[in-house]
Design an enzyme around this catalytic site. Sequence first.
Site, PDB file in Angstrom:
ATOM      1  N   SER A   1       0.832  -1.202   0.000  1.00 10.33           N
ATOM      2  CA  SER A   1       0.000   0.000   0.000  1.00 10.33           C
ATOM      3  C   SER A   1       0.865   1.249   0.000  1.00 10.33           C
ATOM      4  O   SER A   1       1.953   1.268   0.585  1.00 10.33           O
ATOM      5  CB  SER A   1      -0.861  -0.015   1.270  1.00 10.33           C
ATOM      6  OG  SER A   1      -1.465   1.238   1.458  1.00 10.33           O
TER       7      SER A   1
ATOM      8  N   TYR B   1      -1.332  -1.049  10.763  1.00 12.42           N
ATOM      9  CA  TYR B   1      -1.647  -1.668   9.465  1.00 12.42           C
ATOM     10  C   TYR B   1      -0.487  -1.458   8.493  1.00 12.42           C
ATOM     11  O   TYR B   1      -0.010  -2.393   7.851  1.00 12.42           O
ATOM     12  CB  TYR B   1      -2.940  -1.061   8.891  1.00 12.42           C
ATOM     13  CG  TYR B   1      -3.125  -1.317   7.405  1.00 12.42           C
ATOM     14  CD1 TYR B   1      -3.408  -2.597   6.935  1.00 12.42           C
ATOM     15  CD2 TYR B   1      -2.991  -0.282   6.465  1.00 12.42           C
ATOM     16  CE1 TYR B   1      -3.558  -2.838   5.570  1.00 12.42           C
ATOM     17  CE2 TYR B   1      -3.137  -0.513   5.110  1.00 12.42           C
ATOM     18  CZ  TYR B   1      -3.416  -1.793   4.666  1.00 12.42           C
ATOM     19  OH  TYR B   1      -3.554  -2.033   3.321  1.00 12.42           O
TER      20      TYR B   1
ATOM     21  N   LYS C   1       2.330  -4.122   6.518  1.00 10.62           N
ATOM     22  CA  LYS C   1       2.652  -4.160   5.082  1.00 10.62           C
ATOM     23  C   LYS C   1       4.163  -4.051   4.886  1.00 10.62           C
ATOM     24  O   LYS C   1       4.747  -4.770   4.083  1.00 10.62           O
ATOM     25  CB  LYS C   1       1.940  -3.014   4.346  1.00 10.62           C
ATOM     26  CG  LYS C   1       0.444  -3.220   4.221  1.00 10.62           C
ATOM     27  CD  LYS C   1       0.137  -4.367   3.278  1.00 10.62           C
ATOM     28  CE  LYS C   1      -1.284  -4.860   3.399  1.00 10.62           C
ATOM     29  NZ  LYS C   1      -1.559  -6.081   2.648  1.00 10.62           N
TER      30      LYS C   1
HETATM   31  P1  NAD Z   1     -10.826  -7.101   1.293  1.00  6.71           P
HETATM   32  O1  NAD Z   1     -11.015  -7.084   2.755  1.00  6.71           O
HETATM   33  O2  NAD Z   1     -12.012  -6.895   0.424  1.00  6.71           O
HETATM   34  O3  NAD Z   1     -10.124  -8.468   0.862  1.00  6.71           O
HETATM   35  C1  NAD Z   1      -9.248  -9.167   1.700  1.00  6.71           C
HETATM   36  C2  NAD Z   1      -9.656 -10.633   1.665  1.00  6.71           C
HETATM   37  O4  NAD Z   1      -8.763 -11.399   2.477  1.00  6.71           O
HETATM   38  C3  NAD Z   1     -11.071 -10.869   2.207  1.00  6.71           C
HETATM   39  O5  NAD Z   1     -11.768 -11.686   1.288  1.00  6.71           O
HETATM   40  C4  NAD Z   1     -10.837 -11.606   3.535  1.00  6.71           C
HETATM   41  O6  NAD Z   1     -11.895 -12.484   3.829  1.00  6.71           O
HETATM   42  C5  NAD Z   1      -9.519 -12.309   3.264  1.00  6.71           C
HETATM   43  N1  NAD Z   1      -8.699 -12.571   4.475  1.00  6.71           N
HETATM   44  C6  NAD Z   1      -8.303 -11.676   5.397  1.00  6.71           C
HETATM   45  N2  NAD Z   1      -7.560 -12.292   6.334  1.00  6.71           N
HETATM   46  C7  NAD Z   1      -7.474 -13.593   5.978  1.00  6.71           C
HETATM   47  C8  NAD Z   1      -6.835 -14.736   6.546  1.00  6.71           C
HETATM   48  N3  NAD Z   1      -6.165 -14.678   7.702  1.00  6.71           N
HETATM   49  N4  NAD Z   1      -6.934 -15.910   5.910  1.00  6.71           N
HETATM   50  C9  NAD Z   1      -7.623 -15.998   4.742  1.00  6.71           C
HETATM   51  N5  NAD Z   1      -8.257 -14.973   4.171  1.00  6.71           N
HETATM   52  C10 NAD Z   1      -8.185 -13.776   4.784  1.00  6.71           C
HETATM   53  O7  NAD Z   1      -9.688  -6.027   0.964  1.00  6.71           O
HETATM   54  P2  NAD Z   1      -9.203  -5.441  -0.440  1.00  6.71           P
HETATM   55  O8  NAD Z   1      -9.573  -4.012  -0.484  1.00  6.71           O
HETATM   56  O9  NAD Z   1      -9.592  -6.330  -1.544  1.00  6.71           O
HETATM   57  O10 NAD Z   1      -7.629  -5.485  -0.219  1.00  6.71           O
HETATM   58  C11 NAD Z   1      -6.833  -6.537  -0.727  1.00  6.71           C
HETATM   59  C12 NAD Z   1      -5.392  -6.291  -0.338  1.00  6.71           C
HETATM   60  O11 NAD Z   1      -4.978  -5.024  -0.859  1.00  6.71           O
HETATM   61  C13 NAD Z   1      -5.128  -6.226   1.153  1.00  6.71           C
HETATM   62  O12 NAD Z   1      -3.879  -6.844   1.409  1.00  6.71           O
HETATM   63  C14 NAD Z   1      -5.060  -4.762   1.444  1.00  6.71           C
HETATM   64  O13 NAD Z   1      -4.255  -4.498   2.584  1.00  6.71           O
HETATM   65  C15 NAD Z   1      -4.407  -4.257   0.181  1.00  6.71           C
HETATM   66  N6  NAD Z   1      -4.693  -2.833  -0.082  1.00  6.71           N
HETATM   67  C16 NAD Z   1      -5.997  -2.421  -0.194  1.00  6.71           C
HETATM   68  C17 NAD Z   1      -6.274  -1.088  -0.431  1.00  6.71           C
HETATM   69  C18 NAD Z   1      -7.692  -0.595  -0.535  1.00  6.71           C
HETATM   70  O14 NAD Z   1      -7.903   0.615  -0.454  1.00  6.71           O
HETATM   71  N7  NAD Z   1      -8.687  -1.431  -0.745  1.00  6.71           N
HETATM   72  C19 NAD Z   1      -5.223  -0.173  -0.572  1.00  6.71           C
HETATM   73  C20 NAD Z   1      -3.914  -0.627  -0.464  1.00  6.71           C
HETATM   74  C21 NAD Z   1      -3.662  -1.975  -0.228  1.00  6.71           C
HETATM   75  C1  UD1 Z   2      -6.705   5.251   3.165  1.00  7.11           C
HETATM   76  C2  UD1 Z   2      -5.992   4.494   4.245  1.00  7.11           C
HETATM   77  C3  UD1 Z   2      -4.614   4.084   3.771  1.00  7.11           C
HETATM   78  C4  UD1 Z   2      -4.704   3.318   2.462  1.00  7.11           C
HETATM   79  C5  UD1 Z   2      -5.423   4.197   1.452  1.00  7.11           C
HETATM   80  C6  UD1 Z   2      -5.584   3.491   0.116  1.00  7.11           C
HETATM   81  C7  UD1 Z   2      -6.963   5.401   6.286  1.00  7.11           C
HETATM   82  C8  UD1 Z   2      -6.746   6.275   7.475  1.00  7.11           C
HETATM   83  N1  UD1 Z   2      -5.939   5.329   5.429  1.00  7.11           N
HETATM   84  O1  UD1 Z   2      -6.088   6.495   3.076  1.00  7.11           O
HETATM   85  O2  UD1 Z   2      -3.978   3.283   4.718  1.00  7.11           O
HETATM   86  O3  UD1 Z   2      -3.416   3.009   1.996  1.00  7.11           O
HETATM   87  O4  UD1 Z   2      -6.716   4.528   1.962  1.00  7.11           O
HETATM   88  O5  UD1 Z   2      -6.740   2.788   0.059  1.00  7.11           O
HETATM   89  O6  UD1 Z   2      -7.978   4.745   6.157  1.00  7.11           O
HETATM   90  N2  UD1 Z   2     -12.149  11.776   3.280  1.00  7.11           N
HETATM   91  C9  UD1 Z   2     -13.125  12.657   3.687  1.00  7.11           C
HETATM   92  N3  UD1 Z   2     -14.260  12.153   4.242  1.00  7.11           N
HETATM   93  C10 UD1 Z   2     -14.482  10.804   4.421  1.00  7.11           C
HETATM   94  C11 UD1 Z   2     -13.470   9.907   3.989  1.00  7.11           C
HETATM   95  C12 UD1 Z   2     -12.317  10.434   3.435  1.00  7.11           C
HETATM   96  O7  UD1 Z   2     -12.968  13.870   3.542  1.00  7.11           O
HETATM   97  O8  UD1 Z   2     -15.531  10.424   4.950  1.00  7.11           O
HETATM   98  C13 UD1 Z   2     -10.928  12.314   2.651  1.00  7.11           C
HETATM   99  C14 UD1 Z   2      -9.637  12.009   3.370  1.00  7.11           C
HETATM  100  O9  UD1 Z   2      -9.328  13.002   4.322  1.00  7.11           O
HETATM  101  C15 UD1 Z   2      -8.642  11.985   2.208  1.00  7.11           C
HETATM  102  C16 UD1 Z   2      -9.473  11.463   1.027  1.00  7.11           C
HETATM  103  O10 UD1 Z   2     -10.819  11.700   1.383  1.00  7.11           O
HETATM  104  O11 UD1 Z   2      -8.214  13.282   1.905  1.00  7.11           O
HETATM  105  C17 UD1 Z   2      -9.296   9.977   0.789  1.00  7.11           C
HETATM  106  O12 UD1 Z   2      -9.520   9.270   1.991  1.00  7.11           O
HETATM  107  P1  UD1 Z   2      -9.483   7.664   2.047  1.00  7.11           P
HETATM  108  O13 UD1 Z   2     -10.386   7.125   1.023  1.00  7.11           O
HETATM  109  O14 UD1 Z   2      -9.705   7.260   3.469  1.00  7.11           O
HETATM  110  O15 UD1 Z   2      -7.999   7.306   1.566  1.00  7.11           O
HETATM  111  P2  UD1 Z   2      -6.568   7.699   2.212  1.00  7.11           P
HETATM  112  O16 UD1 Z   2      -6.692   8.834   3.130  1.00  7.11           O
HETATM  113  O17 UD1 Z   2      -5.627   7.855   1.095  1.00  7.11           O
END
Ligand code: NAD
Ligand code: UD1
Length: 347
Positions: free
Chosen positions: A124, A148, A152
């Site tokens: 991330s 968190y 990572k």
């Molecule tokens: P998500 O929660 O939708 O998907 C994660 C999946 O992993 C879920 O299906 C959950 O059931 C499964 N899981 C969690 N812990 C587990 C375990 N111990 N054993 C087996 N399965 C398990 O999340 P996502 O948004 O799809 O994110 C996927 C990956 O991307 C994650 O590693 C997350 O940290 C990373 N990531 C997500 C974002 C975002 O904004 N969505 C941003 C940066 C990184």
């Molecule tokens: C979040 C995660 C970060 C992750 C990233 C990518 C948190 C604290 N951080 O950060 O770990 O890597 O997503 O998915 O969750 N905002 C509002 N009102 C809201 C929600 C968000 O104003 O109700 C604003 C935030 O201040 C920010 C922007 O929207 O400026 C995006 O927020 P968000 O979607 O939470 O993403 P990140 O802050 O980048």
Amino acid sequence: MKILVTGGAGYIGSHSCIELAASNHQVVILDNLCNASLVSIARAEKLAGTRFPLHRIDLRDGEAVHRLFEREHFDAVVHFAALKAVGESVEKPLDYYDNNVVGSIHLLQAMRAHGCKRLVFSSSATVYGNPDSVPVNEDAPLRVTNPYGRTKLVTEDMIRDACAADPQFSAILLRYFNPVGAHPSGEIGEDPRGIPNNLMPYICQVAVGRRDHLGVFGGDWPTVDGTGVRDYIHVVDLARAHADAINALEYARHPATTLNLGTGQGISVLQLVRAFEQARVRAFEQASGRKVPCEIVARRAGDVAAVYADPRRAKEVIGWQAARGVDEMCVDAWRWQSRNPEGYGAA
Ligand code: NAD
Ligand code: UD1
């Protein structure tokens, strides 16, 4: 290749299974469904026109992970499974280390024991914390600010060490910026439990009438309009990057290569809200549709003004770049939300 996708039932994982299948790979899912629904797998299978067998295993159960690798051979692993809520990680840090770090150790151990040498890992942009300058490239200093993010970074480090220890082991570490949007079919998308932490799902829930307004976290940031700037990336573009990374690993060794996945374009909170309202009117002719009322509230603890990617290395190394703009992100997010107002819950 036969690919094990951990977390394949989740938001990014389900979209990625479809892209991997479209690249002619055979997909097997490992997921404990702690944050996902069986419905997402069924719908992803339908969209891909193929089966995604599920092993309902918790990565914290090392024995079960080993047994799976004993029974089946995998050519590569795409590792999404993790807990991802920043606030929750501050309250329950050990749960996060246990799930994300211990889970990853079990996976890496099983891969080593069974000769599986290729890995794509979900990291991330949170590892950059508050960057000195934007756009951020992969060499920027790493400064995690919450548990968190530390899970990572620790997992990234473990993978780098595993690659250093075994010249045959090859990995691509993908640092996502802000994944948003949904599959254009409207069948699969993001289904946050409870009040969404992230901006796009919150906007969608206001638009669909589940919440009455968006609280904008700070209106006095040093940005274009005083609201926070981020790099939003369409989840289908992101998913495609996993297929591109897997294909790159199939043909060449990558000793722990780290790549940013973003568009390179910064968008403010208010710009995203306006883009969403306009996209909705254009695409769905809902001229009289609900607006997204906004109210500036206090800054969120730990937030930063602006973070967006320098995504050039991903293009150089795996030939990937984002293709979908903010309009498409909003249209697809809204199609998913409006067709599934309660997410997978009511499906
Ligand atoms: P998500 O929660 O939708 O998907 C994660 C999946 O992993 C879920 O299906 C959950 O059931 C499964 N899981 C969690 N812990 C587990 C375990 N111990 N054993 C087996 N399965 C398990 O999340 P996502 O948004 O799809 O994110 C996927 C990956 O991307 C994650 O590693 C997350 O940290 C990373 N990531 C997500 C974002 C975002 O904004 N969505 C941003 C940066 C990184
Ligand atoms: C979040 C995660 C970060 C992750 C990233 C990518 C948190 C604290 N951080 O950060 O770990 O890597 O997503 O998915 O969750 N905002 C509002 N009102 C809201 C929600 C968000 O104003 O109700 C604003 C935030 O201040 C920010 C922007 O929207 O400026 C995006 O927020 P968000 O979607 O939470 O993403 P990140 O802050 O980048």
